[in-house]
Design a protein around this motif. Structure first.
Motif, PDB file in Angstrom:
ATOM      1  N   GLU A  30       0.791  -1.302  -0.133  1.00 54.11           N
ATOM      2  CA  GLU A  30      -0.194  -0.036   0.106  1.00 54.11           C
ATOM      3  C   GLU A  30       0.817   1.359  -0.080  1.00 54.11           C
ATOM      4  O   GLU A  30       1.750   1.634   0.894  1.00 54.11           O
ATOM      5  N   ARG A  31       0.782   2.108  -0.937  1.00 53.04           N
ATOM      6  CA  ARG A  31       1.329   3.479  -1.031  1.00 53.04           C
ATOM      7  C   ARG A  31       3.032   3.128  -0.901  1.00 53.04           C
ATOM      8  O   ARG A  31       3.606   3.698  -0.138  1.00 53.04           O
TER       9      ARG A  31
ATOM     10  N   ARG B 283       6.985   3.669  -1.195  1.00 54.54           N
ATOM     11  CA  ARG B 283       7.661   4.717  -1.381  1.00 54.54           C
ATOM     12  C   ARG B 283       8.817   4.596  -2.445  1.00 54.54           C
ATOM     13  O   ARG B 283       9.557   5.751  -2.688  1.00 54.54           O
TER      14      ARG B 283
ATOM     15  N   ARG C  13       8.289  10.964 -10.602  1.00 51.62           N
ATOM     16  CA  ARG C  13       8.767  11.136  -9.248  1.00 51.62           C
ATOM     17  C   ARG C  13      10.154  11.529  -9.115  1.00 51.62           C
ATOM     18  O   ARG C  13      10.631  11.489  -8.077  1.00 51.62           O
TER      19      ARG C  13
ATOM     20  N   THR D   2      12.471   1.908   5.833  1.00 52.46           N
ATOM     21  CA  THR D   2      11.534   1.755   4.906  1.00 52.46           C
ATOM     22  C   THR D   2      12.402   1.152   3.585  1.00 52.46           C
ATOM     23  O   THR D   2      11.538   0.866   2.554  1.00 52.46           O
TER      24      THR D   2
ATOM     25  N   ASN E  42       8.078  -1.213   4.739  1.00 50.85           N
ATOM     26  CA  ASN E  42       7.676  -0.233   3.606  1.00 50.85           C
ATOM     27  C   ASN E  42       6.165  -0.052   3.534  1.00 50.85           C
ATOM     28  O   ASN E  42       5.789   1.173   2.724  1.00 50.85           O
ATOM     29  N   ASP E  43       5.281  -0.797   3.800  1.00 48.91           N
ATOM     30  CA  ASP E  43       3.836  -0.931   3.434  1.00 48.91           C
ATOM     31  C   ASP E  43       3.179  -0.032   4.647  1.00 48.91           C
ATOM     32  O   ASP E  43       3.490  -0.180   5.774  1.00 48.91           O
ATOM     33  N   VAL E  44       2.295   1.025   4.180  1.00 45.30           N
ATOM     34  CA  VAL E  44       1.652   1.981   5.108  1.00 45.30           C
ATOM     35  C   VAL E  44       0.857   1.170   6.089  1.00 45.30           C
ATOM     36  O   VAL E  44       0.566   1.434   7.093  1.00 45.30           O
ATOM     37  N   TYR E  45       0.126   0.020   5.537  1.00 45.41           N
ATOM     38  CA  TYR E  45      -0.904  -0.642   6.125  1.00 45.41           C
ATOM     39  C   TYR E  45      -0.005  -1.232   7.286  1.00 45.41           C
ATOM     40  O   TYR E  45      -0.440  -1.403   8.657  1.00 45.41           O
TER      41      TYR E  45
ATOM     42  N   SER F 280       7.354  10.256   6.796  1.00 41.77           N
ATOM     43  CA  SER F 280       6.800  10.911   5.686  1.00 41.77           C
ATOM     44  C   SER F 280       5.293  11.208   5.675  1.00 41.77           C
ATOM     45  O   SER F 280       4.757  11.243   6.746  1.00 41.77           O
ATOM     46  N   SER F 281       4.839  12.161   4.654  1.00 37.45           N
ATOM     47  CA  SER F 281       3.522  12.807   4.619  1.00 37.45           C
ATOM     48  C   SER F 281       2.623  11.325   4.896  1.00 37.45           C
ATOM     49  O   SER F 281       1.488  11.680   5.300  1.00 37.45           O
ATOM     50  N   TYR F 282       2.971  10.450   4.551  1.00 37.93           N
ATOM     51  CA  TYR F 282       2.050   9.038   4.665  1.00 37.93           C
ATOM     52  C   TYR F 282       1.785   8.938   6.151  1.00 37.93           C
ATOM     53  O   TYR F 282       0.794   8.143   6.449  1.00 37.93           O
TER      54      TYR F 282
END
Length: 421
Positions: free
Chosen positions: A6-7, A9, A44, A321, A351-354, A373-375
């Motif tokens: 999820e999301r 980086r 990016r 991450t 690394n996974d946001v969840y 991060s902004s996450y």
């Protein structure tokens, strides 16, 4: 696919390679890839010379090239790029589709061996790995293509080990490293932040020492410099952040290069005095936080050492991450154990946001500061903790030459920690 993240980086190896080539002034990346790959990989990346992905040369291979081969189209693209793009170094980067169909890119590139400027062929098909794989591949290929040896310069060092777009304060951090080393008479090849980046690569074979900022990245580059030019590598296991790390950094470099202790002591004293005169003003407003830190290992280790060893904060969890290999994870855990705090931080590689969200739930009611991060901004709010952006991606503000490392940079870091938003 092993798992869905999820999301994420980081992206594919094509992105990592483009990150290297695109951030060298007047280095021209030429993509042999589909239009979608070209746009996504470059969107990016802050391309230093081209000013954004809109000017990026690409073969823009479609179904015809994938099925029947795209070497003719690639040759046309290279020829056109040499004619139109004002570069001093060109690198052909391969995307997934053209990597799968087996185009002999090396053969096409070899047709331009008599070009005025060097041209490298780098097989960066995305399925070969992630951003860090591409960084390793492109950095090594560029060193191989450009680095030469004439005479060792005893006051020259090469700095690497951090992908440019993976660090939100990358330019400012390298400027601070350059400034600090210049104070003890050492010149730094940083490769990415100055207009003489290609000349720095060419001259890098004359360096007296390599400084690798990462506990795991660019080991292939370390080995190449050693084998071809006899240059040893100093591994820092993280950026030097704050007065203590900066003093250790400068003294270690000086010892390796034979620089007089008296000069280094004078510089260290002046740098420490500069920092502590600013930090003294915080005593009336000091907050000792229990913190969670999310970020890439090279930066996060340096930040953690400063926050704990200098500023007296208490680490709850460090979440790394980047794609740290198994061999380096133990090294990172040992660095975390060295933090000068009886309460040892929990260490995660994720690394996974969840998954990060699930891991930090147990710190609810305990964490008072969350850096990432902004996450992670929403996670900090859920925990009732103050939040500061210290890692990629940063979606909340523009950062130009701000730094978080060294002596000047750590002051900006403290400002970010106290100016909560």
């Amino acid at each position: 696919m092993e798992k869905c993240i999820e999301r994420p980086r980081s992206l594919c190896s094509l992105h990592g390679a483009l990150d290297v080539i695109g951030n060298i002034y007047k280095a021209i990346p030429i993509l042999h890839a589909s239009p979608g790959c070209s746009m996504q990989a470059s969107s990016r990346t802050n391309l230093y010379y081209l000013g954004g992905y809109h000017g990026l040369p690409s073969s823009n291979a479609y179904e015809k090239e994938v099925v029947f081969g795209g070497t003719k189209r690639l040759e046309e693209t290279i020829r056109g790029s040499l004619e139109i793009m004002d570069g001093d170094y060109y690198a052909v980067l391969t995307g997934c589709s053209m990597g799968i169909n087996g185009d002999d890119v090396d053969s096409v590139v070899s047709k331009f061996s008599d070009s005025k400027y060097p041209i490298a062929s780098i097989d960066t098909a995305g399925f070969r790995g992630d951003t860090y794989t591409g960084y390793n591949m492109a950095l090594l290929a560029t060193v191989k293509a450009l680095a030469k040896k004439t005479k060792t310069d005893n006051r020259l060092v090469n700095i690497y080990g951090q992908p440019p777009s993976s660090d939100i304060t990358f330019r400012g951090d390298l400027e601070e490293i350059t400034r600090l080393l210049a104070r003890i008479g050492v010149k730094a090849n940083t490769f990415f932040i100055r207009r003489d980046g290609i000349d720095q690569f060419k001259n890098s074979g004359n360096a007296a020492l390599n400084v690798n900022l990462s506990p795991w990245l660019a080991r292939n580059v370390d080995a190449y410099y050693k084998h071809e030019f006899g240059i040893e590598t100093l591994t820092l296991n993280g950026w030097p952040v704050g007065p203590k790390d900066t003093a250790n950094f400068l003294r270690t470099i000086a010892e390796r290069l034979g620089i007089k202790k008296e000069l280094v002591d004078k510089v260290v004293y002046e740098e420490e005095l500069y920092v502590y005169e600013y930090l003294d003003s915080l005593f009336g407003n000091f907050e000792r936080h229990r913190f969670i830190l999310v970020g890439e290992s090279a930066k996060a280790l340096g930040l953690a050492r400063f926050l704990v060893n200098v500023h007296g904060h208490i680490p709850l969890a460090l979440i790394f991450t980047d794609s740290v290999n198994e061999a380096a994870r133990q090294t990172i855990r040992e660095e975390v154990e060295k933090l000068e705090c009886q309460r040892k931080a929990d260490v995660y590689f994720e690394n996974d946001v969840y998954e990060i969200e699930q891991a930090v739930k147990k710190y609810e009611g305990r964490a008072t500061l969350f850096m990432g991060s902004s996450y992670e901004k929403k996670l900090a709010q859920n925990l009732g903790a103050f939040f500061a952006v210290t890692s990629n991606p940063c979606l909340d503000k523009e950062i130009l030459n701000r730094s978080h490392i060294g002596t000047h940079g750590c002051i900006s870091l403290v400002e970010d920690l106290y100016n909560h938003f």
